[in-house]
Design a protein around this motif. Structure first.
Motif, short mmCIF file in Angstrom:
data_model
loop_
_atom_site.label_atom_id
_atom_site.label_comp_id
_atom_site.label_asym_id
_atom_site.label_seq_id
_atom_site.Cartn_x
_atom_site.Cartn_y
_atom_site.Cartn_z
N ARG A 1 1.01 -1.28 0.02
CA ARG A 1 -0.07 -0.17 -0.13
C ARG A 1 0.75 1.20 -0.16
O ARG A 1 0.67 2.25 -0.63
CB ARG A 1 -0.97 -0.07 1.25
CG ARG A 1 -2.06 1.05 1.10
CD ARG A 1 -2.85 0.89 2.41
NE ARG A 1 -3.74 2.10 2.60
CZ ARG A 1 -4.56 2.35 3.66
NH1 ARG A 1 -4.13 1.41 4.79
NH2 ARG A 1 -5.07 3.55 3.57
N MET B 1 1.09 4.26 -3.06
CA MET B 1 0.69 5.61 -2.81
C MET B 1 2.07 6.64 -3.37
O MET B 1 1.80 7.31 -3.98
CB MET B 1 0.78 5.76 -1.13
CG MET B 1 0.64 7.45 -0.82
SD MET B 1 2.07 8.27 -0.74
CE MET B 1 2.86 7.58 0.62
N ALA C 1 2.09 6.45 -6.99
CA ALA C 1 0.94 7.31 -7.67
C ALA C 1 1.31 8.77 -7.31
O ALA C 1 0.97 9.58 -8.23
CB ALA C 1 -0.14 7.19 -6.89
N ARG D 1 -8.45 12.85 -7.16
CA ARG D 1 -8.45 11.29 -7.02
C ARG D 1 -7.46 10.63 -6.44
O ARG D 1 -7.73 9.57 -5.73
CB ARG D 1 -8.21 10.88 -8.59
CG ARG D 1 -8.31 9.62 -9.03
CD ARG D 1 -8.30 9.21 -10.43
NE ARG D 1 -7.96 7.87 -10.70
CZ ARG D 1 -8.16 7.11 -11.98
NH1 ARG D 1 -8.07 8.09 -13.03
NH2 ARG D 1 -8.08 6.07 -12.00
N ALA E 1 -8.45 10.79 -2.66
CA ALA E 1 -9.54 9.76 -2.47
C ALA E 1 -8.86 8.39 -2.06
O ALA E 1 -9.59 7.30 -1.46
CB ALA E 1 -10.58 9.80 -3.64
N GLY E 2 -7.70 8.07 -3.03
CA GLY E 2 -7.42 6.75 -2.94
C GLY E 2 -6.39 6.49 -1.67
O GLY E 2 -5.92 5.58 -1.36
N HIS E 3 -5.51 7.72 -1.22
CA HIS E 3 -4.40 7.51 -0.67
C HIS E 3 -4.53 8.77 0.50
O HIS E 3 -3.41 8.91 1.21
CB HIS E 3 -3.09 7.90 -1.12
CG HIS E 3 -3.05 6.70 -2.42
ND1 HIS E 3 -2.75 5.48 -2.41
CD2 HIS E 3 -3.16 7.03 -3.82
CE1 HIS E 3 -2.58 4.84 -3.54
NE2 HIS E 3 -2.79 5.82 -4.42
#
Length: 700
Positions: free
Chosen positions: A191, A195, A198, A216, A219-221
């Motif tokens: 994970r 991150m 990204a 975005r 929202a994910g990280h």
């Protein structure tokens, strides 16, 4: 937290947030201008005087010199906090402990296989990373479950430490604090890698001018960045702390010896082999470095402490040292070597714009934050008050500032102890006034006052008398409530106008003796007094070194030029005589301030001629000008500063010496023509000049 109170009131207790002291006195703009004026009087340009004022501090708060001392002291403390290779020492100790547990398990087995394994463990490389690589490449068949678990914990701890060192506060550590001792960052390296990958892609796209979708990404990280409760302001906001952390991590690695650095890289490689964690974080670090190349840190080889720091702790230390160096440079520090190299922004006055009080407070404490805040507002306050103008790097004093400095100089002379002694010594100054913060009474005002004298028919002024008593008692609380010298009478007599010329020596000897500033301040005080109290008088200030030239009030606050040898008293006296010629019918008054003999005169071709020792021709031309002034009815008061307490002499005293000194040629020449010689300490120069003017101007 809330609590009950009488009448059902509720009390709320909030978290303390540092900030300006609400009980601190208001900013003293006049005091700041006065401090600035001291430097300007000494011959510095306004930006240099302002820099010195910031170095010294204002209103009891520390200046940049004191803050720099605190920065250096804090830096030395941080550098002694621990060693930078503690993670390697800890890892080796944990590995040795695990090997010891395995050897104890093997000792109970009498087989040849156990002896072979003991030999294998005994021959492990001293390099911790190489030893782990040997044990992990072809997995060692552990006999001791405790030893196997210890090695697994070692790798996990190094991985967690590495993530913390790269992501740092407030991301990784704060996330662990919220989610537990291990949390998502420790238990899920994939994970973390996702991150980092990204975010690196986001930074790379932004660097190429491509659109980025920050919403975005968050929202994910967003769990990695709990400090952004809702959303970062922009990508720079998100990347700033990580960029600083990444720069500190690189500086930590470069601070190690090549062997230890290679060993650390190997250890991290073994601990982060899975999920591509190291590669992802390295890619992120490269993207951050390209975004903030200014954050590249030099090595901190001077760090050396007994405590063994983990990797994240060591990077914390490097980051704090880097911040201290940044603060030191911003404050104007010039330490080289292990300190903050280079010069800071104070060379251009506006350097404090780059100093965040919050950062200073975090590194040095709340008093430092308060001091930085106070120092940063000095120049803006002076500009807002209309006292400074011009560019930030080259500010200029306004006419209003010149006027206020003159009033302040006059007020200091009238109320200070030196001023009172100079005014009252020798019976001179019977007409002196006390300066107030407002303009003096104009000539002929019925409210103007003079010291009361026995037999005077003028009525007493009760208000002025009480004011004089209060001022005197403030300086000397043990004195009587009312003294004869406090008595003031309403001035009713007419005054005769005077033409006054103050001749001030500005040669290099006055600069060396520290008399340059007091002399210029005295001249400005004279301009202020004449303009406010005796506007019918015509005043002229002449400065002289190798040559003489008239000086306006504004000129007295201009930066000093190159130091020039020579005291051309003859030229100064000539300009005084020209001044009197332009104002016929006014009583001439000459006050001459010099600390030495005339050493220059104007030659036949009109150019200055300097000689040391002085030539007889210089003395002859100077005495000729004194004769011309005497013929015009002007008497000269010669003030010799920087020679101790004030004393005066007349013509009769010249032959026997002046205050214990043999009379010089200039003093003999002045006293022989009915003039007066006054010797005074540098601190009393201004009051002596004012007293000489007041005592010499005629009255009818």
């Amino acid at each position: 937290m809330t609590g009950g109170a009488t009448g059902g009131d509720r009390v709320r207790y909030l978290r303390y947030r540092p900030g300006p002291d609400p009980l601190a006195p208001p900013f003293d703009t006049a005091g700041a201008l006065r401090g600035l004026g001291r430097g300007v009087f000494a011959g510095k340009r306004p930006h240099q005087a302002l820099r010195d004022l910031l170095r010294q501090g204002v209103q009891g708060t520390a200046g940049t010199d004191e803050l720099l001392r605190q920065v250096q002291e804090r830096r030395e403390q941080v550098a002694r906090r621990g060693g930078l290779d503690g993670v390697l020492r800890r890892a080796r100790a944990e590995l040795d402990r695990a090997v010891g547990m395995e050897l104890r398990a093997l000792a109970a087995d009498p087989s040849d296989d156990a002896r072979i394994r003991e030999s294998e463990l005994a021959s492990l490389p001293h390099d911790t990373a190489a030893a782990l690589r040997h044990l992990l490449t072809e997995p060692y068949p552990w006999r001791s479950d405790e030893a196997r678990e210890a090695v697994a914990r070692l790798l996990e701890d190094v991985r967690n430490d590495f993530v913390d060192a790269r992501l740092g506060w407030p991301g990784a550590r704060r996330a662990r604090g919220v989610q537990g001792s291990r949390g998502a960052l420790a238990s899920d390296p994939a994970r973390v890698a996702a991150m980092a990958t990204a975010l690196a892609a986001l930074l790379e796209a932004d660097a190429h001018g491509e659109p980025v979708d920050l919403d975005r990404f968050m929202a994910g990280h967003g769990a990695f960045f709990p400090e952004f409760a809702e959303h970062p302001r922009d990508l720079d906001d998100l990347a700033e702390a990580l960029a600083r952390r990444s720069a500190a991590a690189r500086a930590h690695a470069s601070s190690l010896s090549p062997d230890r650095r290679a060993e650390l890289e190997g250890l991290i490689g073994e601990a982060t082999r899975e999920a591509g964690l190291a590669e992802a974080l390295d890619r992120l670090a490269d993207a951050l470095l390209r975004r903030r190349p200014d954050l590249v840190r030099e090595a901190f080889a001077e760090v050396d402490g007994a405590r063994e720091l983990g990797l994240a702790e060591a990077v914390d230390l490097i980051e704090e040292l880097a911040e201290l160096d940044e603060l030191g440079r911003a404050l104007g520090g010039g330490l080289g070597g292990g300190g903050f190299a280079g010069r800071g922004g104070l060379d251009g006055v506006d350097g404090l714009d780059g100093v965040d009080p919050a950062v200073a407070g975090r590194l040095l404490g709340p008093e430092a934050a308060e001091a930085v805040g106070r120092l940063a507002e000095v120049e803006p306050r002076l500009r807002d008050a209309g006292l400074l103008t011009g560019g930030r790097s080259r500010p200029r004093l306004t006419p209003q500032a010149v006027r206020q400095l003159g009033e302040a100089a006059l007020r200091d002379l009238a109320t200070g102890a030196e001023g009172r002694r100079a005014y009252r010594s020798g019976g001179h100054g019977r007409a002196q006034d006390r300066a107030s913060g407002r303009a003096q009474a104009q000539a002929g005002d019925p409210g103007a006052t003079v010291p009361w004298e026995p037999g005077s028919p003028a009525p007493l002024d009760a208000v002025a008398t009480v004011r004089e008593a209060v001022v005197r008692r403030a300086a000397d609380p043990g004195s009587p409530l009312l003294s004869p010298e406090d008595l003031r009478a309403v001035e009713t007599e007419e005054r005769t106008a005077a033409a006054v010329c103050l001749l001030v020596d500005l040669s290099s000897s006055m600069v060396r003796g520290g008399l340059f500033g007091p002399a210029r301040e005295a001249a400005l005080a004279l301009y202020t007094l004449v303009g406010a109290r005796y506007p019918q008088d015509a005043v002229r200030v002449v400065g002289f070194d190798e040559t003489a030239r008239p000086l306006s009030a504004a000129d007295l606050l201009e930066a000093a030029g190159p130091r020039v040898q020579g005291s051309n008293v003859q030229h100064a006296l000539l300009l005084a005589r020209e001044h009197f010629g332009r104002h016929p019918g006014r009583a001439p008054v000459v006050v001459l301030v010099t600390d030495g003999e005339p050493t220059a005169h104007i030659g036949r071709d009109g150019s200055p001629e300097f000689a040391w020792p002085p030539r007889p021709e210089t003395a002859g031309k100077t005495e000729a000008e004194l004769d011309a002034l005497a013929a015009a009815g002007a008497t000269v008061t010669l003030i010799v500063p920087g020679v101790g307490e004030a004393a005066s002499s007349s013509a009769g005293e010249a032959a026997s010496g002046l205050t214990g000194r043999t009379a010089s040629g200039l003093t003999r020449a002045v006293t022989a023509r009915g003039g007066r010689v006054v010797r005074t300490a540098g601190a009393g120069l201004g009051a002596t000049v004012i007293d000489a003017y007041r005592s010499r101007r005629p009255r009818t």
